[in-house]
Design an enzyme around this catalytic site. Structure first.
Site, short mmCIF file in Angstrom:
data_model
loop_
_atom_site.label_atom_id
_atom_site.label_comp_id
_atom_site.label_asym_id
_atom_site.label_seq_id
_atom_site.Cartn_x
_atom_site.Cartn_y
_atom_site.Cartn_z
N ARG A 1 -10.29 -11.28 3.03
CA ARG A 1 -11.21 -12.36 2.64
C ARG A 1 -10.57 -13.74 2.88
NH1 ARG A 1 -11.58 -9.90 -3.29
NH2 ARG A 1 -11.33 -8.05 -2.00
N LYS B 1 0.84 -1.20 0.00
CA LYS B 1 0.00 0.00 0.00
C LYS B 1 0.88 1.25 0.00
CE LYS B 1 -3.89 -1.67 2.83
NZ LYS B 1 -4.94 -1.59 1.81
N1 BES Z 1 -7.78 -3.35 4.70
C1 BES Z 1 -8.05 -3.07 3.36
C2 BES Z 1 -9.36 -2.33 3.11
C3 BES Z 1 -9.55 -0.98 3.74
C4 BES Z 1 -9.57 0.16 2.96
C5 BES Z 1 -9.81 -0.85 5.09
C6 BES Z 1 -9.80 1.39 3.52
C7 BES Z 1 -10.03 0.39 5.67
C8 BES Z 1 -10.03 1.50 4.87
C9 BES Z 1 -8.14 -4.37 2.56
O1 BES Z 1 -7.39 -5.42 3.03
C10 BES Z 1 -7.64 -4.06 1.17
O2 BES Z 1 -6.54 -3.62 1.05
N2 BES Z 1 -8.47 -4.29 0.20
C11 BES Z 1 -8.11 -4.03 -1.16
C12 BES Z 1 -8.67 -5.16 -1.97
C13 BES Z 1 -8.30 -5.12 -3.42
C14 BES Z 1 -6.83 -5.39 -3.59
C15 BES Z 1 -9.12 -6.15 -4.14
C16 BES Z 1 -8.75 -2.72 -1.58
O3 BES Z 1 -9.90 -2.48 -1.23
O4 BES Z 1 -8.08 -1.93 -2.24
ZN ZN Z 2 -5.36 -5.40 2.36
#
Ligand code: BES
Ligand code: ZN
Ligand code: ZN
Length: 476
Positions: free
Chosen positions: A329, A254
């Site tokens: 997930r 990230k």
């Molecule tokens: N923990 C994040 C989601 C998140 C985003 C939580 C904003 C709190 C605030 C999750 O694990 C994630 O990174 N999801 C990705 C999934 C994608 C790669 C399919 C996302 O939403 O970008």
């Molecule tokens: Zn994530």
């Protein structure tokens, strides 16, 4: 900790919050002639509140008109939050709410109490910073003891969830999270079984193990059980919470600003589970409830799982990992598969799962999807309005499952970007065979600025919703 209680006699010169019905107001025994005139003037020009400081006492006059429904109750919570600030700025320790309607008094008290939360653990001058307000009284001899008790419990449970979210990863790793659950369980009266890495390996919980591969800290799988002798349900209500104590994204790293920098919040789902179990046990609800939390960080290390890897989940499904940041997930799926063993009445999972949920509805609501009956959904929505934790339902259409098809494995962990909160839920659905509701709390779980009675940082969203829902199940 703040305490809310009912009193039937007002101590002289107490600070008071006077709820005034604009439709019927003529005078009040608590107001002087001048104050009464000022109130009448304010009503004429449609002011929402008035503040009198007599030097001895503070009087907050709040104007509202009946009936008290979910919308007006929310206004009263927000008014309570505003008053909370003024009380603390003036170093007052207590306040008494005077209202014709108990429901309205409880809403003001709730807003006050929730707004009074602080997370000062890491401040060296915390003694100076601590709020002065410690006591909220409601002047009433008709208010139900149970309502007051449930409100105190809901506030404390929300505080517990917020603090878990606010704790940084430098303190709250997966092992420590289990320790916190044990402390909470001991205080409230539920048991906590913690599976360590060896047990998780022996059970072949491949989703949890894959996410944990890059970490030096072992994962845990937490089973919290509240099963009172007088439980009216044989099949448990099961709550599942994402316990990713820190999400770097893994090798699909990230960026830092407004992304990784607040990913200590990625265990907010697990905080909902612990907070709700705390509340249910404290309130001695006659319900059998189980909480499940798969916990790990999503780190980068020599052994990190990589995009393109194929992993085998707890239920035997093979998953092609196309993005290591879609880790929530994977850990949840193992917990959802475990839940089948419990023959549940209903499974509700809570997770900061997708940025897509945030893009869809912002911080104002949780994205909700599920296979529970229309009746259960209606009950959940009723609770959502009662506590003003809004939900927006999205559809579980098959097209979103098609996005998860893989060339090499049974499925991938990555849908198309659009409607990502739905493809994530479709992934989870694959691991369920019972009535199930999914709450993507990525938007409302963590505030970047104060919002009335919800502070900056962890909000505890989900706890009051579930406690209200379960409390109503307990009396049905
Ligand atoms: N923990 C994040 C989601 C998140 C985003 C939580 C904003 C709190 C605030 C999750 O694990 C994630 O990174 N999801 C990705 C999934 C994608 C790669 C399919 C996302 O939403 O970008
Ligand atoms: Zn994530
Ligand atoms: Zn995550």
């Amino acid at each position: 900790m703040i305490k809310i209680k009912a009193i039937n006699k007002l101590v002289e010169n107490s600070n008071i919050i006077l709820l005034i019905d604009t439709k019927t107001f003529k005078k009040s025994e608590y107001l002087s002639k001048e104050q009464t005139d000022a109130v009448k003037e304010a009503i004429k020009i449609d002011k929402k509140q008035l503040f009198f400081n007599t030097g001895f006492q503070h009087i907050f006059a709040l104007f509202s008109s009946t009936p008290f429904n979910w919308e007006t109750c929310e206004k009263l919570r927000k008014a309570g939050a505003k008053i909370c600030d003024i009380i603390n700025v003036n170093s007052k320790e207590n306040v008494t709410i005077i209202a014709q309607d108990n429901k309205a008094a409880l809403a003001v008290a709730e807003g006050l109490a929730l707004a009074n939360y602080q997370f000062l653990k890491y401040k060296t001058d915390k003694k100076k910073k601590i709020n002065s307000l410690t006591e909220i009284n409601i002047l009433s001899d008709k208010i139900s003891k149970k309502d007051i008790e449930h409100l105190n419990i809901a506030v404390n449970a929300t505080y517990i969830a917020r603090t878990l979210v606010n704790e940084p990863f430098s303190y709250l790793n997966a092992v420590q999270l289990s320790e916190e659950f044990k402390k909470i369980g001991k205080e409230a009266g539920f048991t906590v079984e913690v599976w360590n890495e060896a047990k998780i390996e022996a059970q072949k919980m491949g989703g949890i193990l894959a996410v944990n591969k890059g970490s030096k800290i072992p994962p845990t799988f937490n089973i919290m059980t509240y099963k009172p002798k007088n439980a009216i349900n044989k099949k448990p209500y099961v709550l599942v919470g994402k316990g990713v104590v820190y999400d770097t994204g893994g090798l699909s790293l990230k960026p830092t600003p407004m992304s990784m920098d607040y990913m200590k919040c990625d265990m907010a789902g697990s905080a909902v589970v612990a907070g709700t179990l705390y509340a249910a046990a404290k309130a001695e609800l006659p319900l059998y409830i189980v909480g499940l939390v798969p916990a790990t960080d999503n780190w980068i290390g020599e052994d990190s799982y990589a995009p393109g890897d194929v992993i085998t989940m707890y239920n035997g499904t093979t998953v092609e990992v196309l993005n290591t940041d879609a880790e929530g997930r994977l850990v949840l799926a193992d917990a959802l598969h475990y839940a089948k063993k419990l023959d549940p009445e209903l499974v509700c999972d809570f997770a900061t799962l997708t940025g897509a949920a945030v893009r869809a509805i912002g911080p104002y609501a949780s994205a909700t999807l599920g296979t529970a009956s229309d009746e259960v959904k209606q009950d959940i929505f009723d609770s959502s309005y009662a506590v003003f934790e809004r939900l927006v339902e999205f559809p579980l259409w098959e097209e979103y499952a098609d996005e998860l098809k893989s060339e090499v494995a049974d499925m991938t962990n990555l849908g198309k970007g659009e409607g990502g909160q739905i493809s994530a839920a479709k992934f989870l659905q694959h691991f369920t065979n019972y009535p199930w509701m999914h709450f993507d709390i990525a938007g409302p779980a963590f505030n970047h600025a104060v919002d009335a009675y919800k502070p900056k940082g962890g909000t505890g969203v989900g706890v009051r919703l579930m406690f209200d829902f379960l409390s109503k199940k307990a009396t049905k």
